[in-house]
Design an enzyme around this catalytic site. Structure first.
Site, mmCIF file in Angstrom:
data_model
loop_
_atom_site.group_PDB
_atom_site.id
_atom_site.type_symbol
_atom_site.label_atom_id
_atom_site.label_comp_id
_atom_site.label_asym_id
_atom_site.label_seq_id
_atom_site.Cartn_x
_atom_site.Cartn_y
_atom_site.Cartn_z
ATOM 1 N N ILE A 148 -14.764 2.205 24.671
ATOM 2 C CA ILE A 148 -15.872 3.144 24.452
ATOM 3 C C ILE A 148 -15.429 4.317 23.569
ATOM 4 C CG2 ILE A 148 -17.051 2.579 26.614
ATOM 5 C CD1 ILE A 148 -16.097 5.408 27.611
ATOM 6 N N ASP A 149 -14.099 4.485 23.417
ATOM 7 C CA ASP A 149 -13.603 5.645 22.662
ATOM 8 C C ASP A 149 -13.759 5.497 21.139
ATOM 9 O OD1 ASP A 149 -12.930 6.609 25.100
ATOM 10 O OD2 ASP A 149 -10.766 6.322 24.880
#
Ligand code: F6P
Length: 261
Positions: A69-70
């Site tokens: 998700i980063d």
């Protein structure tokens, strides 16, 4: 029937044992025993590093997909999961804004991104926030003060949870001490950002990348991560994907600054 699900149905996770040669030997023996002749690994830096070491020790065909998700992997415009997390952040901040506006408060909202500010920066633009505090660039607390004082009676600041930013709690305490007239609140979004049904963008991205991984293996490609840049599939050697940093787009940062005036 899994395209609408978050998480992993295989229950794969970080494995301390795999960091040792003995652990990797167990993994190799299992693959041979089960007749598995290639691996497609999905994850971030840690996953690709493990895959690279394993592939060199055992000359085993592995292709990687960028899943975090980063969004902090070099060689791809976005990573699987990032868009879903960004949309979760957007929904949450929209809701928090109701309290911020109604009660004229200054909110510090902590989002994930241990080493990267993509979620905080793009989340801030998507929600019309005043600022994003991210690990890549140190942002003056004055920016917060000016934005809040000059033209707004409520403010929202997104903070990446990184140790470099110190997190939302720490920042809020500093600001509250310096500006006691502000009604400061903190919200930490936490793991709601890492679950839920994927957005259409993430489903299509993961489907394209998964299909490209099979093509790559059939073409005898090894030790490469599938990336999509400018809508084109690319094969990025593990080494490059792991070692190179993905920089924050300065233009986005300027956009946020301009819009928050
Ligand atoms: O590395 C991805 C990430 O989502 C980071 O942004 C975050 O700091 C971390 O995972 C949280 O990991 P855990 O669930 O182990 O606390």
């Amino acid at each position: 029937n899994i395209i609408q699900l978050g998480g992993t149905i295989l229950k794969t996770a970080r494995c301390q044992e795999f960091k040792t040669p003995e652990g990797r030997k167990v993994a190799y023996d299992t693959l041979v025993k089960e007749g598995i002749d290639a691996l497609v690994v999905i994850g971030g830096d840690g996953t690709l590093t493990g895959a690279r070491i394993f592939a060199t020790e055992y000359n085993y065909p592995i292709v990687g997909l960028p899943g975090t998700i980063d969004n902090d992997l070099y060689g791809t415009d976005t990573t699987i999961g990032y868009d879903t997390a960004l949309n979760t952040i957007m929904d949450a901040v929209d809701k928090i804004r109701d309290t911020a506006t109604s009660h004229e408060r200054l909110f510090f909202i902590e989002v994930m991104g241990r080493d990267a500010g993509f979620l905080a920066l793009n989340g801030a633009i998507a929600t019309g926030a005043e600022a994003a505090i991210i690990p890549e660039i140190s942002t003056e607390v004055d920016l917060i003060k000016n934005g809040f004082r000059k033209s707004k009676n409520s403010s929202i600041v997104l903070v990446a949870e990184s140790p470099i930013t110190g997190g939302a709690m720490h920042l809020a305490e500093r600001v509250q001490k310096e500006y006691p007239q502000y009604d400061v609140r903190v919200t930490i979004l936490g793991h709601i950002q890492r679950g839920g049904s994927p957005t259409a963008h993430d489903r299509i991205l993961a489907s394209r990348m998964g299909s490209a991984a099979i093509d790559a293996l059939l073409e005898d490609q090894r030790n490469v991560m599938i990336g999509i840049r400018n809508n084109e599939i690319e094969y990025i050697p593990f080494n490059k994907a792991i070692k190179n940093d993905k920089p924050i787009d300065r233009e986005l940062l300027n956009t946020l600054r301009k819009l928050s005036i």
